[in-house]
Design a protein around this motif. Sequence first.
Motif, PDB file in Angstrom:
ATOM      1  N   GLY A   1      73.993 -25.435 127.543  1.00 29.63           N
ATOM      2  CA  GLY A   1      72.774 -24.922 128.154  1.00 29.63           C
ATOM      3  C   GLY A   1      72.878 -24.677 129.644  1.00 29.63           C
ATOM      4  O   GLY A   1      71.869 -24.572 130.330  1.00 29.63           O
ATOM      5  N   TYR A   2      74.108 -24.574 130.166  1.00 32.06           N
ATOM      6  CA  TYR A   2      74.319 -24.327 131.588  1.00 32.06           C
ATOM      7  C   TYR A   2      75.026 -23.002 131.792  1.00 32.06           C
ATOM      8  O   TYR A   2      75.710 -22.502 130.907  1.00 32.06           O
ATOM      9  N   ARG A   3      74.920 -22.450 132.990  1.00 30.63           N
ATOM     10  CA  ARG A   3      75.491 -21.137 133.266  1.00 30.63           C
ATOM     11  C   ARG A   3      77.012 -21.180 133.295  1.00 30.63           C
ATOM     12  O   ARG A   3      77.619 -22.093 133.824  1.00 30.63           O
ATOM     13  N   GLY A   4      77.604 -20.134 132.737  1.00 29.57           N
ATOM     14  CA  GLY A   4      79.043 -19.945 132.866  1.00 29.57           C
ATOM     15  C   GLY A   4      79.847 -20.447 131.688  1.00 29.57           C
ATOM     16  O   GLY A   4      79.332 -20.684 130.605  1.00 29.57           O
ATOM     17  N   ARG A   5      81.106 -20.634 131.944  1.00 28.93           N
ATOM     18  CA  ARG A   5      82.057 -21.018 130.901  1.00 28.93           C
ATOM     19  C   ARG A   5      81.750 -22.415 130.356  1.00 28.93           C
ATOM     20  O   ARG A   5      81.059 -23.205 131.013  1.00 28.93           O
ATOM     21  N   PRO A   6      82.298 -22.742 129.197  1.00 26.39           N
ATOM     22  CA  PRO A   6      82.149 -24.114 128.682  1.00 26.39           C
ATOM     23  C   PRO A   6      82.761 -25.113 129.663  1.00 26.39           C
ATOM     24  O   PRO A   6      83.701 -24.785 130.394  1.00 26.39           O
ATOM     25  N   PHE A   7      82.230 -26.314 129.684  1.00 25.20           N
ATOM     26  CA  PHE A   7      82.784 -27.344 130.555  1.00 25.20           C
ATOM     27  C   PHE A   7      84.204 -27.675 130.120  1.00 25.20           C
ATOM     28  O   PHE A   7      84.512 -27.727 128.929  1.00 25.20           O
ATOM     29  N   LEU A   8      85.070 -27.914 131.096  1.00 27.11           N
ATOM     30  CA  LEU A   8      86.476 -28.194 130.835  1.00 27.11           C
ATOM     31  C   LEU A   8      86.743 -29.684 130.630  1.00 27.11           C
ATOM     32  O   LEU A   8      87.810 -30.072 130.200  1.00 27.11           O
ATOM     33  N   GLN A   9      85.785 -30.516 131.015  1.00 28.53           N
ATOM     34  CA  GLN A   9      85.914 -31.978 130.993  1.00 28.53           C
ATOM     35  C   GLN A   9      86.905 -32.458 132.046  1.00 28.53           C
ATOM     36  O   GLN A   9      87.386 -33.579 131.993  1.00 28.53           O
ATOM     37  N   THR A  10      87.235 -31.572 132.992  1.00 28.84           N
ATOM     38  CA  THR A  10      88.102 -31.929 134.112  1.00 28.84           C
ATOM     39  C   THR A  10      87.406 -31.652 135.445  1.00 28.84           C
ATOM     40  O   THR A  10      88.036 -31.751 136.495  1.00 28.84           O
ATOM     41  N   GLU A  11      86.121 -31.310 135.406  1.00 24.77           N
ATOM     42  CA  GLU A  11      85.393 -30.972 136.622  1.00 24.77           C
ATOM     43  C   GLU A  11      85.384 -32.171 137.576  1.00 24.77           C
ATOM     44  O   GLU A  11      85.234 -33.310 137.149  1.00 24.77           O
ATOM     45  N   ARG A  12      85.535 -31.874 138.858  1.00 25.52           N
ATOM     46  CA  ARG A  12      85.541 -32.915 139.876  1.00 25.52           C
ATOM     47  C   ARG A  12      84.279 -32.873 140.722  1.00 25.52           C
ATOM     48  O   ARG A  12      83.990 -33.815 141.449  1.00 25.52           O
ATOM     49  N   VAL A  13      83.555 -31.744 140.648  1.00 27.63           N
ATOM     50  CA  VAL A  13      82.338 -31.561 141.434  1.00 27.63           C
ATOM     51  C   VAL A  13      81.233 -31.117 140.492  1.00 27.63           C
ATOM     52  O   VAL A  13      81.451 -30.275 139.622  1.00 27.63           O
ATOM     53  N   LEU A  14      80.047 -31.700 140.662  1.00 26.51           N
ATOM     54  CA  LEU A  14      78.870 -31.321 139.884  1.00 26.51           C
ATOM     55  C   LEU A  14      77.817 -30.798 140.846  1.00 26.51           C
ATOM     56  O   LEU A  14      77.436 -31.487 141.794  1.00 26.51           O
ATOM     57  N   LEU A  15      77.363 -29.566 140.619  1.00 32.80           N
ATOM     58  CA  LEU A  15      76.299 -28.990 141.426  1.00 32.80           C
ATOM     59  C   LEU A  15      74.968 -29.191 140.718  1.00 32.80           C
ATOM     60  O   LEU A  15      74.838 -28.879 139.539  1.00 32.80           O
ATOM     61  N   LEU A  16      74.000 -29.707 141.435  1.00 28.91           N
ATOM     62  CA  LEU A  16      72.639 -29.833 140.931  1.00 28.91           C
ATOM     63  C   LEU A  16      71.744 -29.057 141.886  1.00 28.91           C
ATOM     64  O   LEU A  16      71.936 -29.104 143.092  1.00 28.91           O
ATOM     65  N   GLY A  17      70.779 -28.353 141.341  1.00 38.89           N
ATOM     66  CA  GLY A  17      69.917 -27.612 142.245  1.00 38.89           C
ATOM     67  C   GLY A  17      68.937 -26.720 141.535  1.00 38.89           C
ATOM     68  O   GLY A  17      68.518 -26.999 140.415  1.00 38.89           O
ATOM     69  N   ASP A  18      68.633 -25.625 142.186  1.00 39.92           N
ATOM     70  CA  ASP A  18      67.598 -24.714 141.705  1.00 39.92           C
ATOM     71  C   ASP A  18      68.170 -23.315 141.526  1.00 39.92           C
ATOM     72  O   ASP A  18      69.310 -23.159 141.106  1.00 39.92           O
ATOM     73  N   SER A  19      67.401 -22.316 141.864  1.00 39.60           N
ATOM     74  CA  SER A  19      67.823 -20.936 141.635  1.00 39.60           C
ATOM     75  C   SER A  19      69.063 -20.544 142.438  1.00 39.60           C
ATOM     76  O   SER A  19      69.878 -19.746 141.977  1.00 39.60           O
ATOM     77  N   VAL A  20      69.237 -21.130 143.612  1.00 41.39           N
ATOM     78  CA  VAL A  20      70.418 -20.824 144.417  1.00 41.39           C
ATOM     79  C   VAL A  20      71.669 -21.373 143.742  1.00 41.39           C
ATOM     80  O   VAL A  20      72.680 -20.695 143.606  1.00 41.39           O
ATOM     81  N   THR A  21      71.603 -22.600 143.284  1.00 46.46           N
ATOM     82  CA  THR A  21      72.730 -23.216 142.591  1.00 46.46           C
ATOM     83  C   THR A  21      73.032 -22.470 141.299  1.00 46.46           C
ATOM     84  O   THR A  21      74.190 -22.244 140.952  1.00 46.46           O
ATOM     85  N   PHE A  22      71.997 -22.070 140.591  1.00 50.83           N
ATOM     86  CA  PHE A  22      72.171 -21.322 139.348  1.00 50.83           C
ATOM     87  C   PHE A  22      72.797 -19.961 139.602  1.00 50.83           C
ATOM     88  O   PHE A  22      73.554 -19.451 138.790  1.00 50.83           O
ATOM     89  N   GLY A  23      72.477 -19.385 140.745  1.00 52.73           N
ATOM     90  CA  GLY A  23      73.030 -18.073 141.087  1.00 52.73           C
ATOM     91  C   GLY A  23      72.119 -16.924 140.733  1.00 52.73           C
ATOM     92  O   GLY A  23      72.591 -15.865 140.334  1.00 52.73           O
TER      93      GLY A  23
END
Length: 98
Positions: free
Chosen positions: A52-74
């Motif tokens: 339910g998030y924008r973009g590619r499937p999660f890789l399970q190797t992410e090191r940074v998590l962005l939380l936010g609003d319309s700017v973060t969503f793009g």
Amino acid sequence: MQRADDLTALSRQRIPLVEEYYDLLAYEFDPLGGYQLCPNQRLPHISINADGYRGRPFLQTERVLLLGDSVTFGVGASSDERCFARFLEEALGVPVAD
């Protein structure tokens, strides 16, 4: 002072691809947040992954998590690859979950 309807109309005029962001994305009820994006959506410039998030499937190797609003969503980004998370990923050299 401008009315809320006037401000909404103005923002719709200034956001590229506004119909995709506000009119074509599907949402579902979320007991914690009120609503969330329905998973597995594909629009011409936006894709929502199985979580339910924008973009590619999660890789399970992410090191940074962005939380936010319309700017973060793009909102207004011309593609999933042009949103803030992908720029940050390139700058940091690590996978970013958005």
